[in-house]
Design a protein around this motif. Structure first.
Motif, PDB file in Angstrom:
ATOM      1  N   ARG A   3       0.826  -1.203   0.000  1.00 21.86           N
ATOM      2  CA  ARG A   3       0.000   0.000   0.000  1.00 21.86           C
ATOM      3  C   ARG A   3       0.860   1.253   0.000  1.00 21.86           C
ATOM      4  N   SER A   4       0.406   2.211  -0.789  1.00 24.77           N
ATOM      5  CA  SER A   4       1.073   3.498  -0.928  1.00 24.77           C
ATOM      6  C   SER A   4       0.001   4.569  -1.014  1.00 24.77           C
ATOM      7  N   PHE A   5      -0.037   5.474  -0.049  1.00 24.61           N
ATOM      8  CA  PHE A   5      -1.059   6.508   0.020  1.00 24.61           C
ATOM      9  C   PHE A   5      -0.567   7.807  -0.603  1.00 24.61           C
ATOM     10  N   LEU A   6      -1.397   8.384  -1.453  1.00 26.65           N
ATOM     11  CA  LEU A   6      -1.168   9.717  -1.995  1.00 26.65           C
ATOM     12  C   LEU A   6      -2.203  10.632  -1.366  1.00 26.65           C
ATOM     13  N   ALA A  25      -5.647  11.105  10.745  1.00 26.41           N
ATOM     14  CA  ALA A  25      -5.996   9.782  10.221  1.00 26.41           C
ATOM     15  C   ALA A  25      -4.746   9.072   9.708  1.00 26.41           C
ATOM     16  N   ALA A  26      -3.863   9.794   9.044  1.00 25.07           N
ATOM     17  CA  ALA A  26      -2.641   9.200   8.482  1.00 25.07           C
ATOM     18  C   ALA A  26      -1.699   8.699   9.570  1.00 25.07           C
ATOM     19  N   GLU A  27      -1.738   9.320  10.736  1.00 23.98           N
ATOM     20  CA  GLU A  27      -0.890   8.884  11.854  1.00 23.98           C
ATOM     21  C   GLU A  27      -1.177   7.437  12.240  1.00 23.98           C
ATOM     22  N   GLN A  28      -2.364   6.957  11.919  1.00 25.47           N
ATOM     23  CA  GLN A  28      -2.765   5.611  12.311  1.00 25.47           C
ATOM     24  C   GLN A  28      -2.283   4.541  11.325  1.00 25.47           C
ATOM     25  N   LEU A  29      -1.790   4.952  10.175  1.00 25.08           N
ATOM     26  CA  LEU A  29      -1.316   3.979   9.194  1.00 25.08           C
ATOM     27  C   LEU A  29      -0.048   3.288   9.704  1.00 25.08           C
ATOM     28  N   ASP A  32       5.120   0.943   7.734  1.00 29.87           N
ATOM     29  CA  ASP A  32       5.632   0.476   6.444  1.00 29.87           C
ATOM     30  C   ASP A  32       4.776   0.915   5.263  1.00 29.87           C
ATOM     31  N   VAL A  33       3.703   1.662   5.519  1.00 28.12           N
ATOM     32  CA  VAL A  33       2.856   2.172   4.444  1.00 28.12           C
ATOM     33  C   VAL A  33       3.404   3.522   3.991  1.00 28.12           C
ATOM     34  N   GLU A  34       3.755   3.590   2.716  1.00 28.70           N
ATOM     35  CA  GLU A  34       4.300   4.835   2.164  1.00 28.70           C
ATOM     36  C   GLU A  34       3.221   5.913   2.134  1.00 28.70           C
ATOM     37  N   GLN A  35       3.618   7.126   2.487  1.00 32.35           N
ATOM     38  CA  GLN A  35       2.727   8.286   2.409  1.00 32.35           C
ATOM     39  C   GLN A  35       3.419   9.367   1.587  1.00 32.35           C
TER      40      GLN A  35
END
Length: 194
Positions: A3-6, A25-29, A32-35
């Motif tokens: 997974r890779s979030f844009l 919300a992104a803090e909870q990823l 190892d998930v790319e942001q």
């Protein structure tokens, strides 16, 4: 595919309520998930020209268009972080989605097939306590995802007008903790039968 979030920040205000909520919300990823975070105000797209029938299309390589095209193709999850402006997405977010029309005709890239199965999410802050006023924004994102054969994770809504207000919306902050953990269903147009 890992997974890779844009995250596309589509506000005219830096560090506004929508961005604050998206970052919570992104803090909870997982770590190892790319942001990747791109501020559309700092990387403005030129006016979209609909050239579907008028010219040959080429892969965009220059400026914001090339940056956003490549970032979009690289992401498994796209998050439109747009405040509610006149009951829909911001102009920056709408312009980005308009560019999808051109990217559908980019030679060598089957943009629609490439995006199919990926997930579109939304995050928005609004000054209304009645979240139903955001239905047009939710519809824009859901229908865009449905057209592309994408999953739709929904829209994380928070209440806030003045800078920092959303950080007092305890319900939105609680939803932010699990927002990206949910399994997103394939998007459907409202008139489609399940």
């Amino acid at each position: 595919m890992t997974r890779s979030f844009l995250f596309l920040l589509a506000s005219s205000r830096s560090d506004g309520n929508t961005e604050l909520l998206a970052r919570r919300a992104a803090e909870q990823l997982p770590a190892d998930v790319e942001q990747r975070w791109i501020d559309l105000a700092r990387h403005p797209l030129p006016d979209f020209e609909d050239l579907r029938h008028d010219s040959d299309h080429v892969r965009p390589t220059d400026g914001a268009t090339g940056l956003l095209f490549d970032a979009t193709l690289a992401a498994t999850d796209i998050v439109i972080a747009s405040p509610l402006y006149w009951y829909s997405v911001s102009g920056q977010a709408k312009r980005y989605l308009d560019y999808w029309s051109g990217w559908l005709r980019t030679p060598g890239i089957d943009f629609k097939a490439t995006m199919a199965g990926r997930t579109l999410w939304g995050v928005t802050a609004l000054a209304h306590e009645e979240f139903e006023v955001a239905d047009p924004l939710v519809g824009t994102l859901n229908n865009s995802a449905a057209y592309m054969g994408m999953r739709f994770g929904g829209v994380l809504l928070g209440n806030g007008s003045k800078p920092g207000d959303v950080l007092r919306d305890t319900e939105a902050l609680a939803r932010a903790k699990t927002f990206f953990a949910q399994e997103a269903p394939l998007a459907r147009f409202p008139y489609e039968e399940a």
